[in-house]
Write an enzyme that holds these catalytic residues in place. Structure first.
Site, mmCIF file in Angstrom:
data_model
loop_
_atom_site.group_PDB
_atom_site.id
_atom_site.type_symbol
_atom_site.label_atom_id
_atom_site.label_comp_id
_atom_site.label_asym_id
_atom_site.label_seq_id
_atom_site.Cartn_x
_atom_site.Cartn_y
_atom_site.Cartn_z
ATOM 1 C CB SER A 137 3.027 48.130 -35.301
ATOM 2 O OG SER A 137 2.993 47.712 -33.955
ATOM 3 C CE1 TYR A 159 0.901 49.672 -28.556
ATOM 4 C CE2 TYR A 159 2.435 48.633 -30.094
ATOM 5 C CZ TYR A 159 1.139 48.954 -29.709
ATOM 6 O OH TYR A 159 0.082 48.543 -30.486
ATOM 7 C CG HIS A 305 -5.229 49.389 -29.332
ATOM 8 N ND1 HIS A 305 -4.157 50.195 -29.048
ATOM 9 C CD2 HIS A 305 -4.684 48.235 -29.783
ATOM 10 C CE1 HIS A 305 -3.036 49.562 -29.300
ATOM 11 N NE2 HIS A 305 -3.332 48.353 -29.759
ATOM 12 N NE ARG A 308 -5.591 44.087 -31.785
ATOM 13 C CZ ARG A 308 -5.477 42.820 -32.167
ATOM 14 N NH1 ARG A 308 -6.505 42.208 -32.738
ATOM 15 N NH2 ARG A 308 -4.351 42.149 -31.991
#
Length: 427
Positions: A137, A159, A305, A308
């Site tokens: 992540s 992200y 997700h 979430r």
């Protein structure tokens, strides 16, 4: 009269055989009675402070999407064939030209090093040892260079804001670290409404409060074996891969950049810059799958997700067939996709059993990713826990293949599943 074997010896139905019940005495005590992925949750709840467990386990708002992710698998029944020689069955598969020992990997999870000591390294090493991929992540507390060095099967998930500078810098950094697959998560234009985090006392970054101190003190194994050990060995953890370094515990807020500006033009920039495999995570709409394919994306992960982000979003299993159709073929097997110029279709969300994996394969997925159970496993037993979880799921898949009458994963077609029959009665 009791049943007897050919040798005339009675077979007791009350005593399970070794194949039906087996506890590996060589396992650590914490794992001896872990028989399925769901079994990791209860000991993890006892081990982790309430804020940490709530962050990992919860979804958004009412948890409607979180529940739906599991419920969709129960809507499908399996149709086995019998008298098939399944002695040569194998769960091995190929993804993006690389062979793996199972058709599943470890999904990206932020803050894993808050739950397990050096959690990102643990997951990367265990994945490499068991020959499955692990997606690191971007919200990790470990530098991406360290994770890639620890596990050769690791991918990186980003992200990103809708800004050229940060995109260019991160793509360059990921390439220099040696990653061959870059995953862009696209379902987080804004932070979700995670009410469970507020109720459990969790924030990102964590804020030093009396409640946090109290909740941590209630879990001394976590406090001394994970958190204080982390501080002693490496100092305060920081968010390492999302722009400015922010400490795990601080009164400052963490800026995530202008994610609400991220658009297809930024994806096209990434495609020009990134020479490896490019994957989009968070695709549910078939129209988005079509645009991704036309933009040169190599694969998509059908995902909400883990429940979430948008509460009430379509469950990935339900979205899967339409995405597969847009990706390059109604039955998106690797050979078909390669000929059609389409994309690889993967899925995450709610996968817990071998039968879940096989149902998703029948609906066109080529690969699955599993998250929370592997993080729970890392928390309570480190690498040994993750390896045990991988082995359990892989063995379930191979056992279920035998019971279905198939020897290869490509034989798991739509003919092997049926929608669950539901009857209704008038009140």
């Amino acid at each position: 009269m009791p049943d007897t074997s050919q040798a005339g010896q009675p077979v007791s139905a009350a005593v399970p055989s070794d194949a039906e019940w087996h506890v590996d005495k060589g396992l650590p005590r914490a794992l001896a009675r872990i028989l399925a992925l769901d079994d990791f949750e209860a000991p993890a709840r006892r081990y982790l402070p309430r804020p940490m467990f709530g962050y990992v386990s919860g979804g958004a708002e009412t948890n409607a999407s979180l529940r739906a992710n599991r419920a969709q698998f129960d809507e499908i029944e399996l149709s086995p064939r019998v008298l098939v020689d399944v002695s040569a069955r194998t769960a091995k598969t190929t993804l993006f030209g690389r062979g793996y020992d199972a058709p599943f990997g470890i999904a990206p999870m932020g803050g894993t090093s808050m739950a397990a000591y050096r959690g990102d390294i643990v997951l990367a090493r265990a994945a490499a040892e068991t020959r499955i991929p692990m997606i690191m992540s971007g919200a990790s507390l470990t530098r991406l260079e360290e994770v890639r060095a620890a596990g050769s099967t690791a991918w990186f998930q980003a992200y990103l804001p809708g800004e050229t500078g940060p995109i260019t810098r991160l793509v360059d950094r990921v390439a220099r670290a040696g990653f061959d697959t870059l995953v862009l998560t696209v379902d987080v234009p804004v932070s979700a409404n995670r009410e469970n985090n507020v109720r459990s006392g969790f924030s990102r970054p964590l804020r030093p409060t009396a409640r946090l101190a109290w909740e941590s003190a209630l879990r001394p194994r976590w406090l001394f074996g994970m958190f204080l050990r982390t501080l002693l060995v490496g100092g305060m953890p920081h968010f390492e891969n999302m722009g400015a370094r922010i400490p795990l515990i601080t009164r400052a807020s963490r800026g995530d950049g202008e994610r609400d500006r991220l658009a297809w033009t930024h994806l096209e920039l990434m495609r020009r810059l990134w020479k490896g495999r490019l994957v989009l995570k968070g695709v549910l709409a078939p129209e988005d799958a079509r645009i991704a394919r036309e933009s040169g994306v190599d694969g998509v992960i059908v995902s909400n997700h883990g429940g979430r982000q948008l509460d009430g979003a379509l469950a990935p299993l339900r979205a899967l067939p339409a995405v597969v159709a847009q990706a390059g073929g109604l039955r998106a097997l690797p050979a078909v996709v390669a000929q059609a110029g389409g994309m690889t279709v993967m899925i995450d969300g709610g996968i817990r059993r071998g039968t879940d994996v096989l149902k998703a394969l029948a609906l066109g997925a080529q690969f699955m990713f599993v998250g929370r159970p592997f993080l729970y496993a890392a928390a309570i037993a480190g690498e040994a826990g993750v390896r045990h979880g991988v082995r359990l799921l892989r063995e379930e898949i191979e056992r279920d293949m035998a019971l279905l009458g198939i020897t290869k994963l490509t034989e798991m077609t739509r003919e092997r599943i049926r929608p669950r029959y539901t009857s209704s009665t008038n009140a």
